[in-house]
Design a protein around this motif. Structure first.
Motif, PDB file in Angstrom:
ATOM      1  N   ILE A  60       0.854  -1.189   0.000  1.00  0.00           N
ATOM      2  CA  ILE A  60       0.000   0.000   0.000  1.00  0.00           C
ATOM      3  C   ILE A  60       0.892   1.241   0.000  1.00  0.00           C
ATOM      4  N   PRO A  94      -7.826  -7.285   3.435  1.00  0.00           N
ATOM      5  CA  PRO A  94      -7.162  -7.341   2.134  1.00  0.00           C
ATOM      6  C   PRO A  94      -7.377  -6.050   1.336  1.00  0.00           C
ATOM      7  N   ALA A  96      -7.741  -3.448  -1.920  1.00  0.00           N
ATOM      8  CA  ALA A  96      -8.457  -3.409  -3.207  1.00  0.00           C
ATOM      9  C   ALA A  96      -9.351  -4.637  -3.350  1.00  0.00           C
ATOM     10  N   GLY A  98     -12.793  -4.631  -2.154  1.00  0.00           N
ATOM     11  CA  GLY A  98     -14.217  -4.346  -2.074  1.00  0.00           C
ATOM     12  C   GLY A  98     -14.706  -4.350  -0.638  1.00  0.00           C
ATOM     13  N   ASP A 105      -9.666   2.934   7.250  1.00  0.00           N
ATOM     14  CA  ASP A 105      -8.441   3.495   7.851  1.00  0.00           C
ATOM     15  C   ASP A 105      -8.563   5.020   7.962  1.00  0.00           C
ATOM     16  N   ASP A 136     -17.209   6.188   0.876  1.00  0.00           N
ATOM     17  CA  ASP A 136     -17.480   5.227   1.955  1.00  0.00           C
ATOM     18  C   ASP A 136     -17.010   5.722   3.318  1.00  0.00           C
TER      19      ASP A 136
HETATM   20  P1  ATP Z   1     -12.738   1.089  -2.596  1.00  0.00           P
HETATM   21  O1  ATP Z   1     -14.022   0.344  -2.756  1.00  0.00           O
HETATM   22  O2  ATP Z   1     -12.870   2.376  -1.816  1.00  0.00           O
HETATM   23  O3  ATP Z   1     -11.895   1.207  -3.835  1.00  0.00           O
HETATM   24  P2  ATP Z   1     -11.457  -1.244  -1.629  1.00  0.00           P
HETATM   25  O4  ATP Z   1     -11.926  -1.850  -0.358  1.00  0.00           O
HETATM   26  O5  ATP Z   1     -11.830  -1.989  -2.873  1.00  0.00           O
HETATM   27  O6  ATP Z   1     -11.915   0.233  -1.613  1.00  0.00           O
HETATM   28  P3  ATP Z   1      -8.905  -0.481  -0.570  1.00  0.00           P
HETATM   29  O7  ATP Z   1      -8.325  -1.591   0.216  1.00  0.00           O
HETATM   30  O8  ATP Z   1      -9.477   0.660   0.168  1.00  0.00           O
HETATM   31  O9  ATP Z   1      -9.915  -1.087  -1.628  1.00  0.00           O
HETATM   32  O10 ATP Z   1      -7.764   0.020  -1.578  1.00  0.00           O
HETATM   33  C1  ATP Z   1      -8.040   0.778  -2.727  1.00  0.00           C
HETATM   34  C2  ATP Z   1      -6.763   1.490  -3.158  1.00  0.00           C
HETATM   35  O11 ATP Z   1      -6.484   2.522  -2.209  1.00  0.00           O
HETATM   36  C3  ATP Z   1      -5.556   0.600  -3.214  1.00  0.00           C
HETATM   37  O12 ATP Z   1      -5.131   0.536  -4.548  1.00  0.00           O
HETATM   38  C4  ATP Z   1      -4.515   1.247  -2.331  1.00  0.00           C
HETATM   39  O13 ATP Z   1      -3.303   1.431  -3.016  1.00  0.00           O
HETATM   40  C5  ATP Z   1      -5.089   2.607  -1.960  1.00  0.00           C
HETATM   41  N1  ATP Z   1      -4.937   2.935  -0.519  1.00  0.00           N
HETATM   42  C6  ATP Z   1      -4.728   4.142  -0.013  1.00  0.00           C
HETATM   43  N2  ATP Z   1      -4.690   4.123   1.323  1.00  0.00           N
HETATM   44  C7  ATP Z   1      -4.889   2.869   1.704  1.00  0.00           C
HETATM   45  C8  ATP Z   1      -4.962   2.216   2.962  1.00  0.00           C
HETATM   46  N3  ATP Z   1      -4.822   2.878   4.117  1.00  0.00           N
HETATM   47  N4  ATP Z   1      -5.200   0.900   2.973  1.00  0.00           N
HETATM   48  C9  ATP Z   1      -5.371   0.238   1.806  1.00  0.00           C
HETATM   49  N5  ATP Z   1      -5.295   0.790   0.602  1.00  0.00           N
HETATM   50  C10 ATP Z   1      -5.061   2.095   0.527  1.00  0.00           C
END
Ligand code: ATP
Length: 284
Positions: A60, A94, A96, A98, A105, A136
Motif C-alpha cells: 500500500i 485485504p 483493493a 471491495g 483506515d 465510503d
Molecule cells: P474502494 O471500494 O474504496 O476502492 P477497496 O476496499 O476496494 O476500496 P482499498 O483496500 O481501500 O480497496 O484500496 C483501494 C486502493 O487505495 C488501493 O489501490 C490502495 O493502493 C489505496 N490505498 C490508499 N490508502 C490505503 C490504505 N490505508 N489501505 C489500503 N489501501 C489504501
C-alpha cells in the motif's frame, strides 16, 4: 501519548445503482454493515509538523496517496494543528478487495486524531470531512448498519441484521472500484435488488429473507472480466452458504450462514483453491 483505533471492514448486503448523475458520480442505494475483520491504527503525536505513515503491508502507498495520511492532512489543515503524527497501520483487511479497507483506515484516523489532538469535532463534522476523502468514509466514521444514498454519503442508520457468520474469499486479483463503475451501463441494468425487501427482512430479523434480498448490480460487471468471482460464489453456495454475493466492486465474495456447523466445511472447501479466506462474525 499513543492511541489506538480499530478500522473494521465493510460489506454491502445490497448495492444498487439507480442512475449516472450529471456530475459523473452514480446515484446508489446500498445497505452496509461492518464485520469483525479490522485493521488497527496506532497513532502517536510528533512535536514536528509532519505526518509519517508506516505499515507491515508492503503493497500500500505510505505517502500522501494513503487515505490515513490524507485524513491527517485534512484535519491538520482545517483545525490548524501544529504538531504532527506518526500512524502505524497494521493491515489485516485485504487491499483493493471491495471491503473499504482504505476508507475505514481514513475514518479511524479521523476519529483517532480527534482524540489525540483533543479537537472535540462532532461526529457529523467528522463525517463531512470524511466525505471529502471518499464516498465510503462517512459510513466508516460511525460504522453500524446503514442505508446509504446519493453517492454513498447520505446515511440513514438502521438496526443491525440478524447475527450470522460471514465467510469471505478473495481471489488473487486487484479490482479498482473506478474501473468497475466505469464499465457499468446504469441504464441497462436488467434486475435491481429490492431495498424495501432487504430493510423489511432486517427489521423483522428474518435471516432467510435477508439472504434472498441480497443483490449487487456490480457483480455482473466484475464477473464479465474476472470469472473467478462467479466460481467462488457458486462454490460457496454449493458448500452450503445460505446467501453469497460479491462485496462492493469486488473481487471479494462473502457467504452468510447462521449454523456454526457449516462454517468449517465452507471455509475448508474454499481454502482448497483460494488463499485469502476468512470466517468472521458481523459486528453487533
Ligand atoms: P474502494 O471500494 O474504496 O476502492 P477497496 O476496499 O476496494 O476500496 P482499498 O483496500 O481501500 O480497496 O484500496 C483501494 C486502493 O487505495 C488501493 O489501490 C490502495 O493502493 C489505496 N490505498 C490508499 N490508502 C490505503 C490504505 N490505508 N489501505 C489500503 N489501501 C489504501
Amino acid at each position: 501519548m499513543k492511541i489506538y483505533e480499530k478500522a473494521p471492514a465493510k460489506i454491502n448486503l445490497l448495492l444498487d445503482v439507480l442512475r449516472k448523475r450529471d456530475d459523473g458520480y452514480h446515484e446508489v442505494e446500498m445497505v452496509m454493515t461492518m464485520i469483525d475483520l479490522a485493521d488497527r491504527l496506532e497513532m502517536q503525536e510528533l512535536p514536528r509538523d509532519t505526518i509519517i505513515i508506516s505499515s507491515q503491508a508492503g503493497y500500500i502507498p505510505l505517502d500522501e496517496k494513503n487515505l490515513a495520511f490524507q485524513a491527517a492532512k485534512l484535519i491538520k489543515e482545517r483545525y490548524d494543528v501544529r504538531s504532527g503524527v506518526y500512524i502505524h497501520l497494521d493491515k489485516r483487511i485485504p487491499v483493493a478487495a471491495g471491503l473499504a479497507g482504505g476508507s475505514s483506515d481514513a475514518a479511524a484516523a479521523l476519529r483517532g486524531l480527534n482524540r489525540l489532538w483533543r479537537l472535540n469535532i462532532p461526529t457529523g463534522e467528522l463525517q463531512r470531512l470524511g466525505a471529502e476523502l471518499g464516498s465510503d468514509v462517512p459510513f466508516c466514521v460511525t460504522g453500524g448498519t446503514a442505508v446509504a444514498r446519493g453517492r454513498g454519503e447520505k446515511l440513514e442508520p438502521i438496526e443491525g441484521p440478524p447475527q450470522c457468520w460471514v465467510i469471505l474469499a478473495k481471489p488473487p486479483i486487484h479490482v479498482s472500484t473506478q474501473e468497475i463503475y466505469g464499465r457499468l451501463n446504469a441504464a441497462s441494468i436488467e434486475r435491481h435488488p429490492s431495498t424495501a425487501d432487504m430493510l423489511h427482512a432486517i427489521r423483522e430479523k428474518r435471516f432467510g429473507d435477508m439472504c434472498q434480498a441480497m443483490g449487487n448490480v456490480l457483480e455482473d460487471v466484475t464477473i464479465r472480466h474476472y470469472p473467478e468471482v462467479r466460481q467462488i460464489k457458486e462454490c460457496m453456495l454449493r458448500l452450503g452458504a445460505d446467501g453469497a454475493m460479491m462485496s462492493g466492486s469486488g473481487p471479494t465474495v462473502f457467504g452468510l450462514v447462521q449454523k456454526q456447523s457449516k462454517v468449517a466445511r465452507i471455509y475448508n472447501g474454499l481454502r482448497g483453491f483460494c488463499k485469502d479466506v476468512y470466517a468472521v462474525r458481523l459486528l453487533p
